[in-house]
Design a protein around this motif. Structure first.
Motif, PDB file in Angstrom:
ATOM      1  N   UNK A 158      93.682  29.041   1.043  1.00  0.00           N
ATOM      2  CA  UNK A 158      93.195  29.040   2.430  1.00  0.00           C
ATOM      3  C   UNK A 158      92.988  30.477   2.915  1.00  0.00           C
ATOM      4  N   UNK A 161      89.994  32.132   0.744  1.00  0.00           N
ATOM      5  CA  UNK A 161      88.650  31.573   0.976  1.00  0.00           C
ATOM      6  C   UNK A 161      88.196  31.884   2.401  1.00  0.00           C
ATOM      7  N   UNK A 162      89.133  31.887   3.350  1.00  0.00           N
ATOM      8  CA  UNK A 162      88.761  32.276   4.723  1.00  0.00           C
ATOM      9  C   UNK A 162      88.323  33.745   4.750  1.00  0.00           C
ATOM     10  N   UNK A 164      86.984  35.403   2.338  1.00  0.00           N
ATOM     11  CA  UNK A 164      85.666  35.491   1.698  1.00  0.00           C
ATOM     12  C   UNK A 164      84.555  35.118   2.675  1.00  0.00           C
ATOM     13  N   UNK A 165      84.781  34.082   3.462  1.00  0.00           N
ATOM     14  CA  UNK A 165      83.774  33.681   4.463  1.00  0.00           C
ATOM     15  C   UNK A 165      83.633  34.766   5.530  1.00  0.00           C
TER      16      UNK A 165
ATOM     17  N   UNK B 138      76.416  33.893  -0.053  1.00  0.00           N
ATOM     18  CA  UNK B 138      77.843  34.199  -0.227  1.00  0.00           C
ATOM     19  C   UNK B 138      78.689  33.442   0.792  1.00  0.00           C
ATOM     20  N   UNK B 139      78.192  33.389   2.015  1.00  0.00           N
ATOM     21  CA  UNK B 139      78.932  32.672   3.056  1.00  0.00           C
ATOM     22  C   UNK B 139      79.084  31.185   2.687  1.00  0.00           C
ATOM     23  N   UNK B 142      81.610  30.722  -0.037  1.00  0.00           N
ATOM     24  CA  UNK B 142      82.975  30.852   0.489  1.00  0.00           C
ATOM     25  C   UNK B 142      83.348  29.607   1.289  1.00  0.00           C
ATOM     26  N   UNK B 143      82.395  29.127   2.094  1.00  0.00           N
ATOM     27  CA  UNK B 143      82.654  27.950   2.908  1.00  0.00           C
ATOM     28  C   UNK B 143      82.930  26.734   2.024  1.00  0.00           C
ATOM     29  N   UNK B 145      84.447  26.727  -0.729  1.00  0.00           N
ATOM     30  CA  UNK B 145      85.839  26.806  -1.182  1.00  0.00           C
ATOM     31  C   UNK B 145      86.806  26.500  -0.051  1.00  0.00           C
ATOM     32  N   UNK B 146      86.402  26.799   1.185  1.00  0.00           N
ATOM     33  CA  UNK B 146      87.251  26.386   2.315  1.00  0.00           C
ATOM     34  C   UNK B 146      87.284  24.859   2.416  1.00  0.00           C
ATOM     35  N   UNK B 149      89.609  23.631  -0.234  1.00  0.00           N
ATOM     36  CA  UNK B 149      90.996  23.912   0.142  1.00  0.00           C
ATOM     37  C   UNK B 149      91.478  22.890   1.163  1.00  0.00           C
TER      38      UNK B 149
END
Lengths: 349, 349
Positions: A158, A161-162, A164-165, B138-139, B142-143, B145-146, B149
């Protein structure tokens, strides 16, 4: 020794840069075995049946870099008393993971910024092309999530990944503010929080998570990382208008050439006269630049004290980073983290 | 109805494309509520305080697309008897996650390939620029993967993060084979496995995981997805030398202009005479192309039966996809998945 003291003592020459290096070297030396294990993990996890991936990876590893972010994960874990076993080196795997996320964003940044130099060597996109940089960046990003999955902690996932965003949001926001001198300083701070401080914060917080420490320690390390990251990026932005290219390993004036909005420019523009503002509008907003513009820009920045303004902000953040560590008892690793924050700022003096 | 039968019945005109559309429409219609929930999740999770991100997201959503990959996750979950509750719609969140991974790779592909058209509309990079496409990709990555999660299953994360790494490897391998007519067909198949089939496979497997079905069903759905993905990409590569631009929503001859190595070219080159091979070497390997080259290429491809060769391979994969479903009892959703595989191939006839 506080940041203010270290700033006063620092001299405006190469010595200061060496001093920062020595603070990082001291941290690296203290964490020598962990860092060696982390470097081995980085090389091992960059392997792929597709040869271009480890080739580009080797170029990045050869370029070196300070590995500041994985150092923060390792140091935070140790500060929190994490005791790895030979079989379970969670802090090492997650430090490698943090470095992969960082490297992926560097690869994409260099494509987006059309940079040709990175850490004093040709950038990956200059050697391997933009396509390879975009795709290997994607690979490293995916690999970082495989490392997190192998670690198995949903909390870690969490957090990272947060982060990374948030990094991607920071980069998009930076792009949206490009060439726009009306960007408020708060928005610039939001940009550097996203593009730099968020990963510093996550790298530190993860250290407390693997050590299974209470929320207060997680939060303290996140605060340390956030503030250190803000200080680090402010200094980096100052050095772009001040540094000796040989020392910094990047080209002075890159930010200006790209029309990037950073505090030195915002401060110089706000503190300048009408003629100065017309100059900044031409070079930053319209992008019409000549060879004579960089020396003139450096002169305006010097005259308006814009570097000093930027470094004062950086000092405040470094002090906040150090203050955040107050809940931890004194220890050698704590001292090293304090010194890292001090020297992050003093390298620019 | 088997693939062979559907191939024989299909007519070489727009009707076939409409038939494939109607197979997907039937699947979409059967999963209407799930798909609507998935679309809502996609829009909701593309939100960001940085306005450019939802703006670019809206452009992608407006461009539509078949949403084949999320459909596969939803259909697989239902095939395995997954019973969502109003609070727990794991299949919906993971279908959105799969679409985010796919969209991120599309955004980066269009930058890497310098494409200007996507699904019949201007591509995101053509409208918003390469920088925005790289960073919003990229966003979304990443999202995704959120979203994983938040779902909280380590098995799902392992499947989707491995697929993400494999996609990037496939794309890098494709880049490495570009302009190289000596690429073995096996390597081409490896490329399309990476760039397309891996995510199809993961999208399907995840459906079995959320339904908590035994390994054999996970594996069967993975096999279905892998083979469907291979068939899908082979047909896509055939259409690049055969399709009506209006129907396909992409520019015919794009692959040739990029010097991309696909089965139609490999087959035409291998089956051609010396003069033909010299032609392919010039246009694919040296990239020297004139306006007359595309019609000549289409003629050579027709004369050597290269499209037929490509579609025969696609048919074999589609048959293998259908065979993989044999362990599941008959049901409406199973029939729809079988028809999806049949029509994936028949759209090219």
């Amino acid at each position: 020794m506080g940041v203010a003291a270290s700033l006063t003592e620092a001299k405006p020459d190469e010595k200061a840069v060496r001093k920062e290096e020595s603070a990082l070297h001291a941290l690296s030396a203290y964490l020598k075995e962990d860092m060696e294990a982390c470097n081995r993990a980085i090389v091992a996890r960059m392997q792929s049946p597709v040869p271009l991936i480890p080739q580009l990876g080797a170029h990045l590893v050869a370029a070196g870099g300070k590995r500041l972010r994985p150092l923060l994960t390792l140091a935070s874990a140790r500060l929190c008393g994490y005791q790895p076993s030979p079989e379970h080196q969670r802090h090492v795997a997650l430090a490698a993971c943090v470095e992969f996320i960082h490297t992926a964003t560097l690869l994409h940044d260099d494509v987006v910024d059309e940079s040709t130099l990175r850490r004093g060597l040709a950038s990956a996109n200059a050697v391997f092309g933009n396509k390879a940089s975009v795709l290997v960046g994607d690979f490293l990003f995916a690999r970082s999530f495989q490392l997190m999955t192998a670690d198995g902690s949903l909390r870690v996932m969490a957090i990272l990944s947060a982060a990374s965003a948030t990094i991607a949001e920071g980069e998009v926001l930076q792009m949206a503010t490009q060439n726009d001198l009306s960007t408020p300083i708060e928005k610039y701070l939001e940009v550097i929080h996203g593009k730099t401080a968020a990963l510093f914060a996550a790298a530190c917080r993860v250290g407390a998570v693997v050590a299974e420490r209470p929320e207060a320690e997680e939060q303290a390390l996140e605060d340390y990382g956030t503030n250190l990251g803000m200080a680090f990026q402010l200094v980096d932005d100052a050095l772009d208008y001040a540094a000796d290219q040989q020392i910094l390993g990047k080209t002075v004036g890159d930010d200006m050439r790209e029309g990037k909005i950073t505090l030195p420019v915002l401060a110089a523009c706000r503190a300048g006269n009408e003629e100065d503002r017309a100059f900044w509008q031409r070079v930053i907003e319209t992008g019409e630049q000549t060879d004579a513009d960089l020396p003139h820009a450096l002169e305006l920045i010097a005259r308006t004290g814009a570097i000093q303004t930027t470094l004062e902000r950086a000092t405040q953040y470094a002090e906040a980073a150090i203050a955040a560590l107050s809940i931890f008892p004194e220890s050698e690793i704590k001292t090293l983290l304090v010194e890292t924050a001090s020297y992050t700022v003093s390298r620019a003096h």
